[in-house]
Write an enzyme that holds these catalytic residues in place. Sequence first.
Site, short mmCIF file in Angstrom:
data_model
loop_
_atom_site.label_atom_id
_atom_site.label_comp_id
_atom_site.label_asym_id
_atom_site.label_seq_id
_atom_site.Cartn_x
_atom_site.Cartn_y
_atom_site.Cartn_z
N GLN A 224 -3.33 1.90 0.66
CA GLN A 224 -2.80 0.57 0.39
C GLN A 224 -3.82 -0.51 0.73
O GLN A 224 -3.58 -1.68 0.48
CB GLN A 224 -1.51 0.35 1.21
N ARG A 371 8.30 -0.03 5.25
CA ARG A 371 8.96 -1.16 4.58
C ARG A 371 9.42 -2.18 5.61
O ARG A 371 10.61 -2.50 5.72
CB ARG A 371 10.12 -0.68 3.73
N GLU A 742 10.19 -6.16 1.51
CA GLU A 742 10.80 -5.34 2.54
C GLU A 742 12.16 -5.84 3.01
O GLU A 742 12.86 -5.12 3.74
CB GLU A 742 9.87 -5.28 3.75
N1 MCN Z 1 7.79 -11.30 -6.03
C1 MCN Z 1 8.28 -12.30 -6.84
N2 MCN Z 1 8.72 -13.47 -6.27
C2 MCN Z 1 8.70 -13.65 -4.92
C3 MCN Z 1 8.22 -12.62 -4.09
C4 MCN Z 1 7.75 -11.45 -4.68
O1 MCN Z 1 8.35 -12.13 -8.04
N3 MCN Z 1 9.13 -14.79 -4.38
C5 MCN Z 1 7.25 -10.05 -6.59
C6 MCN Z 1 5.76 -9.92 -6.32
O2 MCN Z 1 4.96 -10.62 -7.18
C7 MCN Z 1 5.57 -8.43 -6.33
C8 MCN Z 1 6.86 -7.92 -5.73
O3 MCN Z 1 7.84 -8.94 -5.96
O4 MCN Z 1 5.38 -7.97 -7.64
C9 MCN Z 1 6.76 -7.67 -4.21
O5 MCN Z 1 6.08 -8.74 -3.64
P1 MCN Z 1 5.83 -9.00 -2.08
O6 MCN Z 1 7.08 -9.36 -1.42
O7 MCN Z 1 4.67 -9.90 -1.98
O8 MCN Z 1 5.41 -7.56 -1.48
P2 MCN Z 1 4.03 -6.77 -1.71
O9 MCN Z 1 3.63 -6.86 -3.10
O10 MCN Z 1 3.06 -7.12 -0.66
O11 MCN Z 1 4.55 -5.30 -1.51
C10 MCN Z 1 4.63 -4.72 -0.24
C11 MCN Z 1 6.03 -4.31 0.11
C12 MCN Z 1 5.95 -3.34 1.21
S1 MCN Z 1 5.10 -3.78 2.58
C13 MCN Z 1 6.50 -2.10 1.10
S2 MCN Z 1 6.45 -1.07 2.43
C14 MCN Z 1 7.09 -1.67 -0.15
C15 MCN Z 1 7.55 -2.79 -0.98
O12 MCN Z 1 6.68 -3.76 -1.03
N4 MCN Z 1 6.59 -0.59 -0.77
C16 MCN Z 1 6.94 -0.37 -2.08
N5 MCN Z 1 8.15 -2.46 -2.15
C17 MCN Z 1 7.78 -1.30 -2.79
N6 MCN Z 1 8.18 -1.07 -4.05
C18 MCN Z 1 7.72 0.05 -4.68
N7 MCN Z 1 8.11 0.26 -5.96
N8 MCN Z 1 6.87 0.93 -4.09
C19 MCN Z 1 6.47 0.76 -2.80
O13 MCN Z 1 5.62 1.60 -2.24
CU1 CUN Z 2 5.57 -2.50 6.19
S1 CUN Z 2 5.47 -0.81 5.31
MO1 CUN Z 2 4.71 -1.82 3.87
O1 CUN Z 2 3.93 -2.78 5.10
O2 CUN Z 2 3.42 -1.04 3.36
#
Ligand code: MCN
Ligand code: CUN
Length: 796
Positions: A224, A371, A742
């Site tokens: 990651q 998560r 998460e």
């Molecule tokens: N998004 C959005 N509008 C927002 C916030 C987010 O449209 N206000 C969208 C983002 O652009 C992104 C998605 O939602 O496409 C998730 O965004 P974000 O909250 O920024 O999280 P990350 O992209 O940093 O993803 C990490 C998070 C974590 S830490 C874990 S653990 C997890 C999760 O995401 N692992 C996943 N969701 C997952 N979903 C899938 N399918 N697979 C994983 O391994």
């Molecule tokens: Cu917090 S588990 Mo995700 O941070 O990859």
Amino acid sequence: MTTQALDEIKIGGLGASRKRVEDDRFIRGKGNYTDDVVLPGMLHMEILRSPLPHARITSIDTSKAWALPGVHLVLTGEMMATRNLAWMPTLSYDTQAVLATDKVRFQGQEVACVIADDPYIAKDACELIEVDYEPLPPIVNPWQGLEPDAPVIRDDKEGQADNVVYNWEVGDKAGTDRAFEQADVVSKLELHYPRSHPSPIECCGSVADFNRATQKLTVYMTTQAPHIIRAAVAMVAELPEQMIRIISPDIGGGFGNKVPIYPGYVCSILASILLERPVKWIEDKTGNLISTGFARDIYLKGEMALRKDGKILGFRMHTDADHGAFFADAQPSKFKIGLMHSTFAAYDIPVAHLTARGVYTNKAPGGVAYRCSFRVTEAMFFQERMMQAAADDLGLDQAAFRRMNFVRDDDFPHRTALGFLTDSGQYAKCLDVGLAAIDYDSFRKEQAEARKRGRLLGLGISTMTEPLGAGNSREYDILGIKMFDSADLKVHMTGKAILRTGAKTQGQGHETTWAQIVAHELGIPAEDVTVEEGDTDTAPFGMGTYASRSTPVAGAAVAMVSRKIRAKARKLAAHLLEVSEEDIDWELGRFYVRSAPSQGVSIQECAMAAYSNMPDGMEPGLENTAYYDPPNLTWPFAVYIVTVEVDPETGVWDVLRMVAVDDCGVRINPMIVEGQIMGGLTEAYAMASMQFITFDADGNCVGSNYMDYLLPSAWETPGYELHSEVVTPCPHHPIGAKGIGECAAVGGPAAFVNAVMDALGGTGVRNIDMPVLPDRVWEALTYRRDVAGYPPVRQD
Ligand code: MCN
Ligand code: CUN
């Protein structure tokens, strides 16, 4: 030259529920996962794992394995040691054995590796390795580890005389003591958040390819955070950083499992260097479940000082975390127990004190954020279980008690009792939306009626606010590397673009959503923007994806780099329109002359000019990079409400309804956000109801397969009712977005457990530990007692 203003939704901009572009290749079976990488001359690696949880290694005989035809290399800890690679640093300032030399410290620990022509030969050869073990007493919970005569698991560490990893505290102890002296009521709760496993569909793996001629090391791997791996390999293997290329191809789910650095990666790299051939290692399911990415396993206890009318005066909390044999998960350097101190952040509580202790045990490294933004899941679970217990102790309504203690909308920015600065939210409004959706008052009436007829209905409320987006770089670093992120945007002459970021999608849909941010900022249709992540030779430096930091940090960088591009495009537009820059205005995708709005140029025309018709003295091209250091974390908020019916005869409970109200600020792609919430709620339901990965008294891992460790299928998964009407834009994020990835997994579990506990109201039962299995509910109902998970919570 005339162009029309664009309809943002039509070009796939902010707020468009654009279909995920990555799914085209996934549903056709055309994804490119680590195991799909096949290189000429590639060999295969298998790992020999320890059958014992704690034992001294007296000898390892590899001669029979070497003799098996097709075997090219057998690696042991002793050989790793000659390269100074028997141990490696972890992301939390500890060390971890790559291959065991002196002792094995958990069942499933890596002892030796075989590299052979195919994985079957390698596996057979592993079975020919003869290891003599001298068993030592296993330690399977913190209490055993803390016994005065407990064997010291980490006797490899100089100065380590016991099994304590750390003692950490935060808050105001004296002030908290005073709050308790003034309390009318003190409410207490003690519970265990059991060990769980992220269990992505794809296990971990790597294909290492060292080319002696070019001296370049290329590693395809399931990480990651590719740039962190590159830096770690450079430092540990002492290779020049520019000669290392980490490629994280498609990832079949991460969920935190793919943040740490695992021995298999290191061994495949060393093997490739020694053999000068590509070496592939693909973990099997049991290997994944037994040795990687364990989360939680923490004992939480706390008490709350309360005024009769329901006002919370303060709280104290203590946690004992079972870290396994190595303190190996990532956390921001300043904090030993992650962001546990975000607990109760949504409530206006004047004073608090938290102590945390970490203990080594004979289990695989634990504490990975599954998560969860660094232990926030545990923090929010305790918070909402405690809120329920306190409301019950006071005889107050669950919703009213929460509402009266919420931080109010006009109280932001708000400094929490344990030191965070929360900056925005509409907590009461989210709760009201949730209560209206579930028809709270009617349900309470129905519940009372049903109770008279012997039916047990329950309603559980959980709220959560999560600190998402580490950094800012002032407070957040991992091993001294500051936490910020990046985006690099290259707009080609035809107006098409490629965007790269320092984050790495594992299923979250970055290829879809980042293009939407570019579309919003520049008016370039999202379908004209290719998004690429995970290749350290091409992507700008970033800290990767975890803690839902991508949107808060890398997503912000995407907006910022787009704005840099727009600033240059404006100069090009002025040149094309033959007016000065000050006389130009912008609307989506178009610059126009303020005094003559029909005269304008599109962003695509500006792009062409950047390569074919730039003004004198202007640097050609339309490319830029932005590094973004956020001023604060983002603070999404959510309310989850569950109703259940418990069968008093069997303890089986069914979810009747689940309502989720998530406020993650501005939603880039509402459909993807909903997908994230549903996925998280399902994981929450799994943890609350069925998942169980534990260790017997001999240190054997029970749950290292999908017969014992249950994943909910569509059959068990409840239906969800999602609400998106509350939107509090993040005040410091360039497009007002907060993280969401998460939230539902963080806040969900307490809603399910609270619902079951509510159904048991009046029985005097205060707690059933997760998973809330039917037999536990039955035991609680039948004997009117709390049911602790294994091992039992110590009563001192
Ligand atoms: N998004 C959005 N509008 C927002 C916030 C987010 O449209 N206000 C969208 C983002 O652009 C992104 C998605 O939602 O496409 C998730 O965004 P974000 O909250 O920024 O999280 P990350 O992209 O940093 O993803 C990490 C998070 C974590 S830490 C874990 S653990 C997890 C999760 O995401 N692992 C996943 N969701 C997952 N979903 C899938 N399918 N697979 C994983 O391994
Ligand atoms: Cu917090 S588990 Mo995700 O941070 O990859």
